[in-house]
Design a protein around this motif. Sequence first.
Motif, PDB file in Angstrom:
ATOM      1  N   MET A   1       0.797  -1.196   0.000  1.00 20.30           N
ATOM      2  CA  MET A   1       0.000   0.000   0.000  1.00 20.30           C
ATOM      3  C   MET A   1       0.844   1.266   0.000  1.00 20.30           C
ATOM      4  SD  MET A   1      -3.289  -0.389   2.242  1.00 20.30           S
ATOM      5  CE  MET A   1      -4.568  -1.438   1.649  1.00 20.30           C
ATOM      6  N   ILE A   2       2.140   1.151   0.103  1.00 24.08           N
ATOM      7  CA  ILE A   2       3.005   2.315   0.259  1.00 24.08           C
ATOM      8  C   ILE A   2       4.065   2.293  -0.828  1.00 24.08           C
ATOM      9  CG2 ILE A   2       4.631   3.460   1.784  1.00 24.08           C
ATOM     10  CD1 ILE A   2       3.145   2.038   4.103  1.00 24.08           C
ATOM     11  N   SER A   3       4.312   3.439  -1.440  1.00 31.68           N
ATOM     12  CA  SER A   3       5.416   3.563  -2.393  1.00 31.68           C
ATOM     13  C   SER A   3       6.105   4.893  -2.143  1.00 31.68           C
ATOM     14  CB  SER A   3       4.912   3.464  -3.832  1.00 31.68           C
ATOM     15  OG  SER A   3       4.013   4.505  -4.103  1.00 31.68           O
ATOM     16  N   LYS A   4       7.337   5.010  -2.612  1.00 30.65           N
ATOM     17  CA  LYS A   4       8.109   6.237  -2.425  1.00 30.65           C
ATOM     18  C   LYS A   4       7.984   7.101  -3.671  1.00 30.65           C
ATOM     19  CE  LYS A   4      11.551   5.893   0.808  1.00 30.65           C
ATOM     20  NZ  LYS A   4      11.694   6.984   1.509  1.00 30.65           N
ATOM     21  N   THR A   5       8.020   8.408  -3.514  1.00 29.06           N
ATOM     22  CA  THR A   5       7.961   9.325  -4.638  1.00 29.06           C
ATOM     23  C   THR A   5       8.573  10.650  -4.236  1.00 29.06           C
ATOM     24  OG1 THR A   5       6.511  10.267  -6.318  1.00 29.06           O
ATOM     25  CG2 THR A   5       5.688  10.306  -4.090  1.00 29.06           C
ATOM     26  N   SER A   6       8.819  11.479  -5.217  1.00 30.50           N
ATOM     27  CA  SER A   6       9.222  12.852  -4.914  1.00 30.50           C
ATOM     28  C   SER A   6       7.981  13.727  -5.017  1.00 30.50           C
ATOM     29  CB  SER A   6      10.283  13.327  -5.908  1.00 30.50           C
ATOM     30  OG  SER A   6       9.698  13.542  -7.170  1.00 30.50           O
ATOM     31  N   GLN A   7       8.013  14.861  -4.372  1.00 28.83           N
ATOM     32  CA  GLN A   7       6.848  15.741  -4.366  1.00 28.83           C
ATOM     33  C   GLN A   7       6.574  16.302  -5.758  1.00 28.83           C
ATOM     34  OE1 GLN A   7       6.979  18.661  -1.306  1.00 28.83           O
ATOM     35  NE2 GLN A   7       4.836  19.122  -1.459  1.00 28.83           N
ATOM     36  N   LYS A   8       7.529  16.261  -6.664  1.00 30.51           N
ATOM     37  CA  LYS A   8       7.369  16.819  -8.002  1.00 30.51           C
ATOM     38  C   LYS A   8       6.601  15.897  -8.946  1.00 30.51           C
ATOM     39  CE  LYS A   8      10.182  20.367  -7.343  1.00 30.51           C
ATOM     40  NZ  LYS A   8       9.656  21.628  -7.086  1.00 30.51           N
ATOM     41  N   SER A  67       2.022   7.505  -1.308  1.00 31.84           N
ATOM     42  CA  SER A  67       3.457   7.651  -1.526  1.00 31.84           C
ATOM     43  C   SER A  67       3.982   8.599  -0.460  1.00 31.84           C
ATOM     44  CB  SER A  67       3.742   8.252  -2.900  1.00 31.84           C
ATOM     45  OG  SER A  67       3.313   7.390  -3.913  1.00 31.84           O
ATOM     46  N   TYR A  68       5.126   8.274   0.106  1.00 35.59           N
ATOM     47  CA  TYR A  68       5.704   9.105   1.157  1.00 35.59           C
ATOM     48  C   TYR A  68       6.679  10.117   0.593  1.00 35.59           C
ATOM     49  CZ  TYR A  68       3.311   6.610   4.721  1.00 35.59           C
ATOM     50  OH  TYR A  68       2.307   6.114   5.512  1.00 35.59           O
ATOM     51  N   LEU A  69       6.584  11.344   1.081  1.00 34.32           N
ATOM     52  CA  LEU A  69       7.495  12.414   0.695  1.00 34.32           C
ATOM     53  C   LEU A  69       8.807  12.286   1.466  1.00 34.32           C
ATOM     54  CD1 LEU A  69       4.836  15.262   0.721  1.00 34.32           C
ATOM     55  CD2 LEU A  69       5.642  13.936  -1.232  1.00 34.32           C
ATOM     56  N   SER A  70       8.741  11.700   2.659  1.00 34.42           N
ATOM     57  CA  SER A  70       9.918  11.380   3.468  1.00 34.42           C
ATOM     58  C   SER A  70       9.604  10.085   4.212  1.00 34.42           C
ATOM     59  CB  SER A  70      10.248  12.508   4.444  1.00 34.42           C
ATOM     60  OG  SER A  70       9.164  12.731   5.317  1.00 34.42           O
ATOM     61  N   ASP A  71      10.633   9.354   4.580  1.00 30.91           N
ATOM     62  CA  ASP A  71      10.418   8.088   5.290  1.00 30.91           C
ATOM     63  C   ASP A  71       9.702   8.330   6.606  1.00 30.91           C
ATOM     64  OD1 ASP A  71      11.632   6.411   3.429  1.00 30.91           O
ATOM     65  OD2 ASP A  71      13.618   6.769   4.274  1.00 30.91           O
TER      66      ASP A  71
END
Length: 145
Positions: A1-8, A67-71
Amino acid sequence: MISKTSQKKQFTKAPIVRLQGQPVLLFSEQYGTLLQALEAKKVKVFSECRNGFCGACKTRIISGKVSYLSDPLAELKHDECLPCCCIPATDLELDLSAEGAAVVSFCQPKQINNTTTVSTSIKTSHTKNSSTLTLQTLQKEVFEN
């Protein structure tokens, strides 16, 4: 359910955020985080921090992904998120009450001269009364298949 991404990251379709089945917002980058978007819609979310450390805003995800902006530094179960440091990656349904929130509702579309008219209104839920305010009427061309 969680993925990493950049805010852009650009969305191909703006995710719809629902609270226990009730659509509340169409998420856009203007909000920054999911917590800021929920607060802008007057959703009651308990929070103590804005960087994923304390875990006070921990919220159960019914469906969808974030998606998390920071861990996040707080420990999470597979079906939980920290709205203070994430954004929706897909349409998202959260286990939060929509009571008191400005929620979105749609009327049945009407066909008028090859255009479809859809009324959009915003409803504020209260324990004793509900009020509906029509925001705008959208017209969209109907394309033939």
